[in-house]
Structures are given as C-alpha cells and as structure tokens.
Design a protein around this motif. Sequence first.
Motif, short mmCIF file in Angstrom:
data_model
loop_
_atom_site.label_atom_id
_atom_site.label_comp_id
_atom_site.label_asym_id
_atom_site.label_seq_id
_atom_site.Cartn_x
_atom_site.Cartn_y
_atom_site.Cartn_z
N ARG A 22 50.30 96.45 117.94
CA ARG A 22 50.85 97.86 118.73
C ARG A 22 50.59 97.30 120.38
N VAL A 23 51.30 95.93 120.23
CA VAL A 23 51.20 95.38 121.92
C VAL A 23 52.67 95.31 122.38
N THR A 24 53.57 95.64 121.69
CA THR A 24 54.84 95.75 122.18
C THR A 24 55.46 97.12 122.52
N VAL A 25 56.22 97.03 123.74
CA VAL A 25 56.93 98.46 124.16
C VAL A 25 58.33 98.17 124.12
N SER A 26 59.13 98.87 123.36
CA SER A 26 60.64 98.69 123.50
C SER A 26 61.25 98.86 125.02
N PRO A 27 62.10 98.12 125.22
CA PRO A 27 62.81 98.11 126.71
C PRO A 27 63.41 99.56 127.06
N ASP A 28 63.71 100.45 125.95
CA ASP A 28 64.04 101.90 126.51
C ASP A 28 62.77 102.70 126.79
N ARG A 29 61.83 102.47 126.01
CA ARG A 29 60.67 103.12 126.16
C ARG A 29 59.79 102.74 127.57
N PHE A 30 59.94 101.40 127.79
CA PHE A 30 59.26 101.03 129.14
C PHE A 30 60.12 101.55 130.47
N ALA A 31 61.40 101.49 130.32
CA ALA A 31 62.19 102.19 131.39
C ALA A 31 61.77 103.78 131.31
N GLY A 32 61.59 104.52 130.34
CA GLY A 32 61.24 105.85 130.52
C GLY A 32 59.97 105.86 131.19
N GLN A 33 58.99 104.80 130.78
CA GLN A 33 57.54 105.21 131.45
C GLN A 33 57.76 104.87 132.94
N LEU A 34 58.47 103.83 133.27
CA LEU A 34 58.69 103.68 134.75
C LEU A 34 59.10 104.90 135.57
N ARG A 35 60.12 105.31 134.82
CA ARG A 35 60.83 106.50 135.41
C ARG A 35 59.93 107.80 135.54
N TRP A 36 58.98 107.86 134.55
CA TRP A 36 57.96 108.79 134.57
C TRP A 36 57.15 108.81 135.88
N LEU A 37 56.60 107.30 135.86
CA LEU A 37 55.87 107.35 137.00
C LEU A 37 56.60 107.53 138.60
N ALA A 38 57.75 106.82 138.77
CA ALA A 38 58.63 107.16 139.99
C ALA A 38 58.75 108.65 140.02
#
Length: 233
Positions: A22-38
């Motif tokens: 569980r060390v990998t995050v998919s690019p789509d999920r990562f993009a969503g996480q950054l959007r959540w922060l912003a």
Amino acid sequence: MNAMPFVLMYHSVEKYDSDPFRVTVSPDRFAGQLRWLAGRGLTGVSMGELLRARATGNARGLVGLTFDDGYDDFLGEVVPALLRHRFTATVFVLSGLLGGHNTWDAGGPRKRLMDADGVRRAARQGMEIGSHSAGHRSLPGLGEAELREEVATSKAVLEDMLGDRVSGFCYPYGHVTGREVAAVRDAGYSYACAIWRSELSGGHALPRTYVGDRDGALRLRAKWLRHRVRWGR
C-alpha cells in the motif's frame, strides 16, 4: 509537547495492478487529493518551507507533503500534478541506490528510483531533496560506523551531487530511537521525519500522516480532524 504540523506521507504515484504494501496512489486519486487540499484553502509545501513558515508564525493553511524513497514516478506523475496547484514537496532519496530499484520490498512490484540527474531535475523544479539514508536499512540495528554511513555520509553525497545543502532526513521504515535522533542532529540536519507519534516526537522526529489510494475526501477529512484533535491545531 508542542503542536506538530500536519504532514502527509506518500511514496509512489502511478497506475498499478498489485500493491501489497500500500505504498502506491493512482494518479487520478492523487489528483483528487490535491484538489481536496486546494478546495479547503490548504497549500501543500515542502518540509523546509513549512518549518521556516512555522518559525515566523506564518504557517496557517500550509500542509507538508513528503515522498519517501525517491521513485522515478515522482518526476513523471507527482511534480506535474503539484505544479498545477503551485504546490511543492520534499522527496527523501537514497544516496546509495540512485537509479536502482526498491530491493528492500521483497514480494512487491519492482519500482525504479530516480537517478542523480532525475533528483537534480526535481530540485530545479522547486522540490526539496532530503536524505532517506544511503541504503534503506533499519538504523537501530546498525553499528556506529554503519549508522554514520547511512546518516552523515548520505548527506555529504547528496550535497555534493546537488551543490546545495540537504537539511532534512527521513528514518527508513520509521524506525528510530534516541540514538538515531542524536546521530541525525549531530550530522547537521535541521529536521527529520518519522512516522508515528512517540516520546521522541519533535523537530528531529516529526510524525506524519500516511496517505494511500483508499483516501478520498471523507478519509482525508477524518485524518485532518484527527490531527487537529491530537495536536490541538
């Protein structure tokens, strides 16, 4: 104990089929996480930037973003996504394994690590480079000479390669005792990242919050709130 900053711990961002650790995050999920922060008015920054801001009382709304191991996908997936939000991050690399693979993850998928040129490219794009030791060994089990190699020599190698100071260290596996904290401080690092909260928590053993591919908006919010309750911030 003083309040600790909110720091997120990532490893790899890429498309994947299997990820037992569980060390990998998919690019789509990562993009969503950054959007959540912003979307919450939060800004992802490197550890150096975060700690400098805290020292002057200007860290409101800043979240530390860290990436362990220095995978090659940091350049291909992470940096472009960060730059779209004008975020920065710290990547902790292994001075003795540049251009190699994650050989310590037996039984998991092979992941390529950035080589020296890739690390320099990441730095030129505004990312902070820290040390994750020389060879990703658990430090508490090492002798004094081996510990110096993993901590102090790693710092010197990276600074020579970058032509710049390396201020941060990250303990492999999060394994740390008072001896390792002292070694990191004595080597001249300004700060160090651990994983878990402990009696050592402080500037040279900063706890972090793990982020994985299952962490959507609700789970991120829960982790954010848990941090605020735990540390009073």
